[in-house]
Design a protein around this motif. Structure first.
Motif, mmCIF file in Angstrom:
data_model
loop_
_atom_site.group_PDB
_atom_site.id
_atom_site.type_symbol
_atom_site.label_atom_id
_atom_site.label_comp_id
_atom_site.label_asym_id
_atom_site.label_seq_id
_atom_site.Cartn_x
_atom_site.Cartn_y
_atom_site.Cartn_z
ATOM 1 N N GLY A 3 -6.316 -9.305 -3.255
ATOM 2 C CA GLY A 3 -5.045 -10.035 -2.836
ATOM 3 C C GLY A 3 -4.286 -8.942 -2.405
ATOM 4 N N ASN A 4 -4.568 -7.735 -2.059
ATOM 5 C CA ASN A 4 -3.754 -6.655 -1.782
ATOM 6 C C ASN A 4 -3.654 -6.737 -0.332
ATOM 7 O OD1 ASN A 4 -3.849 -5.150 -4.196
ATOM 8 N ND2 ASN A 4 -5.973 -4.808 -3.498
ATOM 9 N N VAL A 5 -2.270 -7.031 0.205
ATOM 10 C CA VAL A 5 -1.972 -7.125 1.804
ATOM 11 C C VAL A 5 -2.409 -5.831 2.699
ATOM 12 C CG1 VAL A 5 -0.009 -7.789 3.118
ATOM 13 C CG2 VAL A 5 -0.059 -8.616 1.050
ATOM 14 N N LEU A 6 -3.092 -5.988 3.578
ATOM 15 C CA LEU A 6 -3.168 -5.030 4.493
ATOM 16 C C LEU A 6 -3.491 -3.713 3.930
ATOM 17 C CD1 LEU A 6 -0.413 -5.746 7.066
ATOM 18 C CD2 LEU A 6 -2.713 -6.256 7.564
ATOM 19 N N PRO A 7 -4.751 -3.776 3.045
ATOM 20 C CA PRO A 7 -5.006 -2.635 2.289
ATOM 21 C C PRO A 7 -5.619 -1.123 3.189
ATOM 22 C CG PRO A 7 -6.838 -3.953 1.811
ATOM 23 C CD PRO A 7 -5.666 -4.706 2.771
ATOM 24 N N ASP A 8 -6.390 -1.659 4.174
ATOM 25 C CA ASP A 8 -7.036 -0.511 4.735
ATOM 26 C C ASP A 8 -6.707 -0.599 6.485
ATOM 27 O OD1 ASP A 8 -8.470 0.383 2.699
ATOM 28 O OD2 ASP A 8 -9.744 -1.756 3.024
ATOM 29 N N THR A 68 0.662 -1.093 -0.049
ATOM 30 C CA THR A 68 -0.020 0.030 0.038
ATOM 31 C C THR A 68 0.946 1.199 0.004
ATOM 32 O OG1 THR A 68 -1.661 1.230 1.315
ATOM 33 C CG2 THR A 68 -0.149 -0.186 2.419
ATOM 34 N N GLU A 69 0.390 2.283 -0.847
ATOM 35 C CA GLU A 69 1.165 3.575 -0.784
ATOM 36 C C GLU A 69 1.383 4.091 0.542
ATOM 37 O OE1 GLU A 69 -0.854 6.773 -2.707
ATOM 38 O OE2 GLU A 69 -3.059 5.997 -2.330
ATOM 39 N N HIS A 70 0.580 3.914 1.735
ATOM 40 C CA HIS A 70 0.568 4.474 3.041
ATOM 41 C C HIS A 70 1.669 3.648 4.038
ATOM 42 C CE1 HIS A 70 -2.887 7.138 1.925
ATOM 43 N NE2 HIS A 70 -3.804 6.248 1.953
ATOM 44 N N GLY A 99 7.163 -0.538 6.592
ATOM 45 C CA GLY A 99 6.727 -0.752 7.916
ATOM 46 C C GLY A 99 6.386 0.222 8.558
ATOM 47 N N LYS A 100 6.418 1.605 7.978
ATOM 48 C CA LYS A 100 6.116 2.805 8.605
ATOM 49 C C LYS A 100 4.519 3.104 7.960
ATOM 50 C CE LYS A 100 10.584 4.500 8.409
ATOM 51 N NZ LYS A 100 11.593 5.422 7.861
ATOM 52 N N ARG A 101 3.645 3.051 9.037
ATOM 53 C CA ARG A 101 2.207 3.166 8.374
ATOM 54 C C ARG A 101 1.633 4.414 8.684
ATOM 55 N NH1 ARG A 101 -1.200 -1.080 5.589
ATOM 56 N NH2 ARG A 101 -3.178 0.033 5.182
ATOM 57 N N TYR A 102 0.862 5.055 7.750
ATOM 58 C CA TYR A 102 0.505 6.354 7.806
ATOM 59 C C TYR A 102 -1.137 6.339 7.542
ATOM 60 C CZ TYR A 102 5.252 7.923 7.507
ATOM 61 O OH TYR A 102 6.566 8.279 7.857
ATOM 62 N N VAL A 103 -1.680 6.593 8.544
ATOM 63 C CA VAL A 103 -3.096 6.367 8.528
ATOM 64 C C VAL A 103 -3.869 7.953 8.507
ATOM 65 C CG1 VAL A 103 -5.283 5.385 9.681
ATOM 66 C CG2 VAL A 103 -2.679 4.515 10.170
ATOM 67 N N PRO A 104 -4.894 8.039 7.423
ATOM 68 C CA PRO A 104 -5.327 9.374 7.087
ATOM 69 C C PRO A 104 -6.084 9.904 8.464
ATOM 70 C CG PRO A 104 -6.567 7.616 5.974
ATOM 71 C CD PRO A 104 -5.380 7.024 6.501
ATOM 72 N N VAL A 105 -5.965 11.278 8.501
ATOM 73 C CA VAL A 105 -6.898 12.030 9.420
ATOM 74 C C VAL A 105 -7.168 13.391 8.788
ATOM 75 C CG1 VAL A 105 -6.025 10.738 11.590
ATOM 76 C CG2 VAL A 105 -4.983 13.034 10.791
ATOM 77 N N GLU A 106 -8.368 14.084 9.091
ATOM 78 C CA GLU A 106 -8.555 15.339 8.560
ATOM 79 C C GLU A 106 -7.790 16.494 9.659
ATOM 80 O OE1 GLU A 106 -12.584 17.543 7.345
ATOM 81 O OE2 GLU A 106 -12.398 17.289 9.295
#
Length: 393
Positions: free
Chosen positions: A332-337, A60-62, A66-73
């Protein structure tokens, strides 16, 4: 989506923080009220991605290795000046914009280089601690004015034999983000007359302050840390434990340099590496930024966002998947959300976060790490990977 709002007096660096955090094109200038209309964009909080427990990183682009970026407003509106709750400056417009924010990032000029109106002065001439007091007071008085304007309806309702003050105040305060539980806890902590007609301004102001603290908690962004004295930073931390030394200018420079391929840097990293050809002047500027983030463990922009979401608001990140073996969705996308949920959330809460139909059709959940079915009442933890079984799947 979790909503964070930037607050502060003019010229403290809110627009620079916003630009750095969102990489959106907004006006940034050294004069009060650069921002007139609210800027509303998307930024990200950072956490460890569960893919670190897999043989390969997810695509995923986020996720950056291993550094996961989760969207917030992120919301950036006009600056506050003393008297804002009475409409001075653009106060009412600003304060009304805060209604739906879950937490406030109070951007303070920690260098003391701007006065209470946001006008430039000599660095160190103004005490930034004074800014902490005035902005909290303006927010409290703004909320108290809302309570005051609507109090007559509470008094009228109190004449009914089935009147319940919790219900009446909840109905009034949901518009500023208060829940039934917030109101119940506030009333439990306050000393007040049973008859609303006997309430005074002091009672209403006490209620407003309590509700504001519950619904609009504050993280202090001690901006301009590159020129602020260590004493100022320390005094701000003593007044608010959630104080993050920050150089929004430094973060913006690093993000732009990274986008240009000049440096290797991910938001929130404690350092960076120069990988492109640059001039001696550019190298000197980047080295100065490096010295600042070495002192504070980062530029502070990402840390402030993370502190608001994970520490102050007590949220966690959960990852819904359809295949509990490979941690993938139907394609088949790994951990997409990734979803931010309040602490104490259950698998069913995650199901509703994914989609209301998934929640309505919820049957059970599977812990993808343990490969076992879990209780519907089990509280989720940071980094949980969960398969939701629903009639809507």
């Amino acid at each position: 989506m979790l909503s964070l709002a930037l607050a502060g007096k003019p010229n403290a660096g809110k627009s620079t923080f916003y630009t750095a955090a969102t990489m959106a094109d907004v006006d940034v200038a050294n004069y009060p009220f650069t921002t007139i209309d609210a800027n509303r964009g998307v930024t990200h909080v950072r956490t460890d991605c569960p893919c670190l427990d897999l043989d390969d990183r997810c695509g995923t682009e986020h996720c950056h290795d291993g550094k996961r970026y989760v969207p917030v407003e992120l919301l950036d509106v006009a600056g506050l000046v003393p008297g804002a709750h009475e409409g001075r400056g653009l106060g009412n417009q600003f304060l009304d914009e805060l209604t739906n924010a879950d937490a406030i990032l109070h951007v303070v000029d920690a260098s003391g280089g701007t006065d209470e109106e946001g006008e430039p002065v000599e660095v160190g001439e103004h005490d930034p601690v004074e800014d902490l007091e005035f902005i909290a007071e303006e927010m409290n008085l703004w909320l108290a004015s809302i309570v005051e304007r609507n109090w007559e309806s509470v008094e009228r309702a109190s004449r009914s034999p089935d009147f319940d003050i919790d219900d009446a105040l909840t109905e009034m305060l949901t518009g500023v983000g208060a829940t039934e539980l917030d109101v119940a806890r506030a009333l439990r902590d306050l000393d007040y007359p049973e008859d609303p007609i006997q309430w005074t301004d002091e009672h209403r102001e006490a209620l407003a302050e309590d509700i504001r603290e519950r619904t609009k908690p504050i993280v202090v962004v001690a901006n301009k840390a590159d020129v602020a004295s260590p004493e100022n930073i320390q005094r701000l931390k003593e007044r608010n434990e959630a104080t993050i030394p920050t150089t929004a200018d430094g973060e913006l420079a690093l993000r732009r340099a990274a986008a240009a391929g000049v440096v290797d840097y991910d938001p929130g990293d404690p350092d960076f590496e120069i990988v492109g050809d640059i001039s001696d002047q550019q190298r000197q500027g980047l080295e100065q930024i490096g010295d600042v983030i070495a002192d504070h463990g980062g530029t502070g922009v990402q840390q402030a966002l993370d502190t608001a979401a994970y520490d102050v608001l007590d949220h966690l990140t959960a990852y819904p998947v359809q295949d509990e073996t490979h941690w993938t969705d139907g394609q088949g996308n790994v951990l997409p959300d990734a979803f931010l949920l309040p602490d104490g959330s259950t698998p069913k809460d995650l199901a509703y976060a994914v989609h209301s139909d998934i929640g309505d059709g919820y049957l059970h959940a599977v812990d993808a790490r343990e490969k076992r079915r879990i209780s519907d009442e089990q509280e989720l933890e940071e980094g949980d990977v969960i398969k939701i079984v629903s009639t809507a799947n």
